[in-house]
Design an enzyme around this catalytic site. Structure first.
Site, PDB file in Angstrom:
ATOM      1  N   GLY A  13       6.339  -3.573  10.872  1.00 12.49           N
ATOM      2  CA  GLY A  13       6.259  -4.737  11.747  1.00 12.49           C
ATOM      3  C   GLY A  13       5.200  -4.641  12.825  1.00 12.49           C
ATOM      4  O   GLY A  13       5.331  -5.253  13.894  1.00 12.49           O
ATOM      5  N   GLY A  14       4.124  -3.881  12.560  1.00 15.69           N
ATOM      6  CA  GLY A  14       3.044  -3.711  13.528  1.00 15.69           C
ATOM      7  C   GLY A  14       3.191  -2.497  14.411  1.00 15.69           C
ATOM      8  O   GLY A  14       2.261  -2.134  15.140  1.00 15.69           O
ATOM      9  N   LEU A  15       4.346  -1.832  14.355  1.00 17.36           N
ATOM     10  CA  LEU A  15       4.602  -0.682  15.219  1.00 17.36           C
ATOM     11  C   LEU A  15       3.582   0.427  15.006  1.00 17.36           C
ATOM     12  O   LEU A  15       3.192   1.114  15.958  1.00 17.36           O
ATOM     13  CB  LEU A  15       6.015  -0.150  14.958  1.00 17.36           C
ATOM     14  N   TYR A  17       9.152 -17.612  -0.231  1.00 14.12           N
ATOM     15  CA  TYR A  17       8.132 -17.544   0.806  1.00 14.12           C
ATOM     16  C   TYR A  17       7.622 -18.952   1.141  1.00 14.12           C
ATOM     17  O   TYR A  17       7.405 -19.780   0.268  1.00 14.12           O
ATOM     18  CB  TYR A  17       6.960 -16.663   0.381  1.00 14.12           C
ATOM     19  N   SER A  41       6.303  -3.599   4.409  1.00 11.90           N
ATOM     20  CA  SER A  41       6.211  -3.326   5.849  1.00 11.90           C
ATOM     21  C   SER A  41       5.653  -1.929   6.118  1.00 11.90           C
ATOM     22  O   SER A  41       6.259  -1.129   6.825  1.00 11.90           O
ATOM     23  CB  SER A  41       7.574  -3.484   6.536  1.00 11.90           C
ATOM     24  N   PRO A  42       4.480  -1.601   5.568  1.00 12.88           N
ATOM     25  CA  PRO A  42       3.929  -0.252   5.751  1.00 12.88           C
ATOM     26  C   PRO A  42       3.581   0.081   7.193  1.00 12.88           C
ATOM     27  O   PRO A  42       3.492   1.262   7.548  1.00 12.88           O
ATOM     28  CB  PRO A  42       2.675  -0.265   4.867  1.00 12.88           C
ATOM     29  N   LEU A  43       3.411  -0.938   8.034  1.00 10.02           N
ATOM     30  CA  LEU A  43       3.136  -0.699   9.460  1.00 10.02           C
ATOM     31  C   LEU A  43       4.380  -0.927  10.308  1.00 10.02           C
ATOM     32  O   LEU A  43       4.304  -0.956  11.536  1.00 10.02           O
ATOM     33  CB  LEU A  43       1.994  -1.592   9.951  1.00 10.02           C
ATOM     34  N   GLY A  46      -1.226   0.549  16.018  1.00  9.63           N
ATOM     35  CA  GLY A  46      -1.893   0.648  17.315  1.00  9.63           C
ATOM     36  C   GLY A  46      -1.339  -0.319  18.329  1.00  9.63           C
ATOM     37  O   GLY A  46      -2.059  -0.867  19.164  1.00  9.63           O
TER      38      GLY A  46
END
Length: 330
Positions: free
Chosen positions: A220-222, A53, A216-218, A225
């Site tokens: 990638g932001g998808l 990272y 990546s629980p969202l 909201g």
């Protein structure tokens, strides 16, 4: 904050995991320190990082930022369950050198010492294999790990991005060798929009007593909201989120998702995290906030109760693959 055991271990960890991947590339050192302070004060005790990272010419920078935070003292290191990873080549991009990546005994030895130096600590709580190594036998890997455990440099070992059969293989070989207890966690891509892990990876993890740590629980932001933010002129979707929205069917699915949560008065990102916390075998999702506000939103998800009606609605929008072998056999 709520806590649970990490897989079959006696180690207690928070139900949210602080991901540090943005520290350095997107969040400067001072803001990263502030986010870690807020996380610890809120009860998050499980921090996840990786040696690569920082990326590109700055590989290792994220571990250095975590290390400089530990150096401030006040019990920061003692109260933190620290997880980092090994696999990627740490040389500058385009300057890779043999034996400076993957899971050979040589690279594991080199990588753990380098991570300890950057992190400013003398031990790593959970040392994770960032990817499978198709060239190195698990007998060699476990021999290297046994030495590190005996030296007190690492306590537990986890995997990341492993298929189910590799989780089984790794732990069967560990059991035959004796000594190490084998893998205790698996960090995998898992969220409402990406549920393939339910076929093989999560069943294998549960069978062998591994805690599941979704990244990546969202998606990638998808699932955060994204359409509402688009209308409000916020940050536009990129990566896998943009790919999904480019497909009319995918965009319609996300619109249905946001409409459902609007009906229930719940923020999409918080619902996506809360859904993962209801899933069997899940220890806690990794949240990688770029800002303090994003961390505060994630914290609210821990106490969010999703009704059966809402859970059913989410399953209808994002149906899982079903168990294996039925999911792919007929």
């Amino acid at each position: 904050m709520k806590y649970t055991q990490l897989g079959r271990t006696g180690l207690k960890v928070s139900r949210l995991v602080l991901g540090t991947m943005n520290f350095g590339p997107q969040t400067d050192e001072a803001d990263s320190h502030a986010i870690m302070d807020t996380a610890l004060a809120s009860g998050i005790n499980f921090f996840d990082t990786a040696n690569v990272y920082g990326w590109g010419a700055n590989k290792g920078r994220t571990e250095e930022i975590v290390g400089s935070w530990f150096a401030q003292g006040d019990g920061r290191r003692d109260r933190t369950v620290l997880a980092t990873k090994v696999y990627g080549n740490m040389a500058a991009d385009g300057d890779a050198w043999p034996n400076h990546d993957k899971l050979s005994a040589l690279n594991i030895r080199r990588a753990v010492d380098a991570s300890l130096k950057r992190l400013g600590t003398d031990y790593i709580d959970v040392y994770q294999f960032h990817h499978i190594d198709r060239s190195t036998p698990f007998e060699e890997i476990w021999q290297a790990i046994d030495v590190l455990i005996q030296q007190g440099k690492i306590l537990y070992v986890g995997s990341s991005n492993f298929p189910g059969y590799k989780i089984a293989q790794a732990n069967e070989i560990a059991a035959r060798r004796g000594g190490t207890i084998g893998l205790v966690s698996e960090q995998c891509l898992y969220n409402l929009a990406e549920r393939r892990a339910e076929m093989e990876v999560i069943p294998a993890a549960r069978e062998y007593g591994l805690g599941v740590i979704p990244w990546s629980p969202l998606h990638g932001g998808l699932l955060g909201g994204v359409l509402k933010k688009e209308v409000q002129g916020g940050r536009r979707a990129s990566g896998r989120a943009a790919d999904t929205l480019a497909d009319p069917a995918g965009r319609a699915r996300i619109q249905s998702y946001e409409d459902l949560l609007d009906k229930h008065g719940i923020e999409p990102g918080e619902a996506a995290l809360a859904w993962l916390l209801t899933r069997p075998g899940v220890t806690g999702p990794i949240v990688g906030p770029r800002t303090a506000e994003q961390l505060e939103s994630a914290l609210r998800a821990v106490d969010l109760e999703l009704s059966e009606e809402l859970l059913t609605g989410l399953d209808e929008i994002f149906p899982g693959p079903g168990p294996s072998p039925e999911a792919f056999a007929w």
